[in-house]
Motif scaffolding. Structure first.
Motif, PDB file in Angstrom:
ATOM      1  N   SER A 167      -6.931  -1.150 -45.924  1.00 50.27           N
ATOM      2  CA  SER A 167      -5.712  -1.808 -45.441  1.00 50.27           C
ATOM      3  C   SER A 167      -4.955  -0.888 -44.490  1.00 50.27           C
ATOM      4  O   SER A 167      -5.157   0.327 -44.471  1.00 50.27           O
ATOM      5  N   ASN A 168      -4.080  -1.486 -43.695  1.00 48.40           N
ATOM      6  CA  ASN A 168      -3.301  -0.691 -42.749  1.00 48.40           C
ATOM      7  C   ASN A 168      -2.395   0.300 -43.457  1.00 48.40           C
ATOM      8  O   ASN A 168      -2.189   1.426 -42.974  1.00 48.40           O
ATOM      9  N   GLU A 169      -1.843  -0.103 -44.597  1.00 49.55           N
ATOM     10  CA  GLU A 169      -0.956   0.806 -45.327  1.00 49.55           C
ATOM     11  C   GLU A 169      -1.719   2.030 -45.831  1.00 49.55           C
ATOM     12  O   GLU A 169      -1.266   3.171 -45.675  1.00 49.55           O
ATOM     13  N   ASP A 170      -2.873   1.792 -46.436  1.00 53.57           N
ATOM     14  CA  ASP A 170      -3.660   2.926 -46.928  1.00 53.57           C
ATOM     15  C   ASP A 170      -4.174   3.782 -45.773  1.00 53.57           C
ATOM     16  O   ASP A 170      -4.231   5.011 -45.875  1.00 53.57           O
ATOM     17  N   ASN A 174      -2.730   4.220 -42.802  1.00 50.17           N
ATOM     18  CA  ASN A 174      -1.620   5.015 -42.254  1.00 50.17           C
ATOM     19  C   ASN A 174      -1.288   6.196 -43.165  1.00 50.17           C
ATOM     20  O   ASN A 174      -1.047   7.313 -42.689  1.00 50.17           O
ATOM     21  N   ARG A 175      -1.271   5.941 -44.467  1.00 49.27           N
ATOM     22  CA  ARG A 175      -0.923   7.007 -45.412  1.00 49.27           C
ATOM     23  C   ARG A 175      -1.974   8.114 -45.394  1.00 49.27           C
ATOM     24  O   ARG A 175      -1.634   9.307 -45.284  1.00 49.27           O
ATOM     25  N   ASP A 225       0.409  -2.596 -35.120  1.00 45.76           N
ATOM     26  CA  ASP A 225       0.069  -3.098 -36.447  1.00 45.76           C
ATOM     27  C   ASP A 225       0.324  -4.598 -36.459  1.00 45.76           C
ATOM     28  O   ASP A 225       1.401  -5.062 -36.078  1.00 45.76           O
ATOM     29  N   LYS A 283       3.426  -5.572 -38.307  1.00 42.98           N
ATOM     30  CA  LYS A 283       4.668  -5.220 -37.641  1.00 42.98           C
ATOM     31  C   LYS A 283       4.944  -6.130 -36.456  1.00 42.98           C
ATOM     32  O   LYS A 283       6.057  -6.203 -35.956  1.00 42.98           O
TER      33      LYS A 283
END
Length: 264
Positions: free
Chosen positions: A99-102, A104-105, A159, A162
Motif C-alpha cells: 500500500s502507499n502508506e506502507d 511511504n513509511r 498519491d 491525495k
C-alpha cells in the motif's frame, strides 16, 4: 670322507636370497628417503628419522580485525542490506503488492538510514554505484531512489488518495512552496541542507494538484531535487546555480498560474 650333516649346509635358494638382500641394503637407492624408482615408479616411504627431523608446521592464525576495520565492515554490510531492501520495496510498489502508506513509511525510513550511512562512508565508498558493482549487486530501482531523487515515488508522481483534495487547496499549497523557495533564494540562502527541504516540499505539493498537465518548468524542479540530493549537506550553490534555480522556480510558478487562469 664322511659328508657333513644336511642341516649344516643352507639350501642354495636360501643363500641366493641372503646375498640379494645384503646387496639391496648396501645399494645407494636404499638410502633415498622419498620419491619413486626411475624404473619401477614405486614410491618409497620416508624414514621415521627424516620425518621426525622436519620442523612442525606453524598453525595458521585467524585474521584479527581492528576496531576501525570491524566498524567499516559493519557499515558496508548495512549499506548492502539497505540497497537490497530498497530494491525489493520498489519492486513491490511497482507490482502493487504494498500500500502507499506502507511504502511511504518504509521508503522514508530507508532513505533516512541511507543518507546517515552515506555520510559515514563518504571516504571509503565515494561512489556507491561502483561499490555495488564490485559487490556483484544489481539494484537499478534502489539506485534511482537512493542516489537519484532521494524522495519517495509518491512524492515525485503523486498519491492517488491525495488527489482527492480540492484543486484550490492543492494549488494554494503549491503556491506557498513556490513563494517560500523564491524568498529563500532572495535572502541568499545557498546551503544545500536548507534548500533541499524547500525543494522537496515544493515537489510534493505540485504533484498533489489533480489533473495537472506537464507544464513548462515543472520538470526542472524535479531535476533540482536530484541535483541537491547528490550534494553534501555542507555544500552550497554558487552564484550561477542560485540564479538558475531562481529562474526555474519563477518560470514554473508562472506556468502554473497561467494554467489556473485558463481553467477559470
Amino acid at each position: 670322507p664322511a659328508a657333513p650333516p644336511a642341516s649344516s649346509v643352507p639350501p642354495a635358494d636360501t643363500m641366493v636370497a641372503a646375498v640379494a638382500a645384503s646387496a639391496v641394503a648396501a645399494s645407494p637407492a636404499s638410502a633415498e628417503t622419498a620419491g619413486s624408482s626411475p624404473r619401477t615408479g614405486v614410491t618409497s616411504a620416508t624414514p621415521a628419522s627424516a620425518a621426525s627431523s622436519r620442523p612442525a608446521a606453524a598453525p595458521q592464525k585467524a585474521a584479527v580485525l581492528t576496531a576501525a576495520e570491524r566498524r567499516e565492515a559493519t557499515m558496508q554490510a548495512e549499506l548492502y542490506s539497505i540497497l537490497v531492501a530498497t530494491e525489493h520495496l520498489e519492486s513491490a510498489f511497482v507490482r502493487g503488492s504494498v500500500s502507499n502508506e506502507d511504502y511511504n513509511r518504509c521508503c522514508s525510513q530507508l532513505l533516512a538510514q541511507f543518507k546517515t550511512l552515506r555520510n559515514g562512508l563518504k571516504d571509503k565508498c565515494p561512489d556507491i554505484k561502483a561499490w555495488a558493482k564490485e559487490q556483484g549487486l544489481s539494484c537499478p530501482l534502489a539506485e534511482e531512489r537512493l542516489l537519484g531523487t532521494g524522495v519517495t515515488a509518491t512524492t515525485l508522481y503523486g498519491d492517488a488518495k491525495k488527489g482527492a483534495d480540492s484543486l484550490a487547496a492543492a494549488c494554494f499549497k503549491a503556491s506557498e512552496g513556490f513563494i517560500t523557495l523564491s524568498d529563500a533564494l532572495k535572502l541568499n540562502i545557498t546551503a544545500v541542507d536548507e534548500l533541499l527541504p524547500l525543494v522537496r516540499d515544493l515537489q510534493a505539493s505540485v504533484v498533489c494538484i489533480p489533473n495537472l498537465p506537464p507544464l513548462s518548468g515543472l520538470d526542472r524542479i524535479q531535476g533540482w531535487l536530484v541535483t541537491l540530493n547528490n550534494m553534501r549537506a555542507s555544500d552550497s550553490l554558487d552564484e550561477s546555480q542560485c540564479r538558475q534555480l531562481s529562474l526555474d522556480v519563477e518560470q514554473a510558478y508562472s506556468a502554473m498560474k497561467s494554467w489556473l487562469q485558463d481553467k477559470m
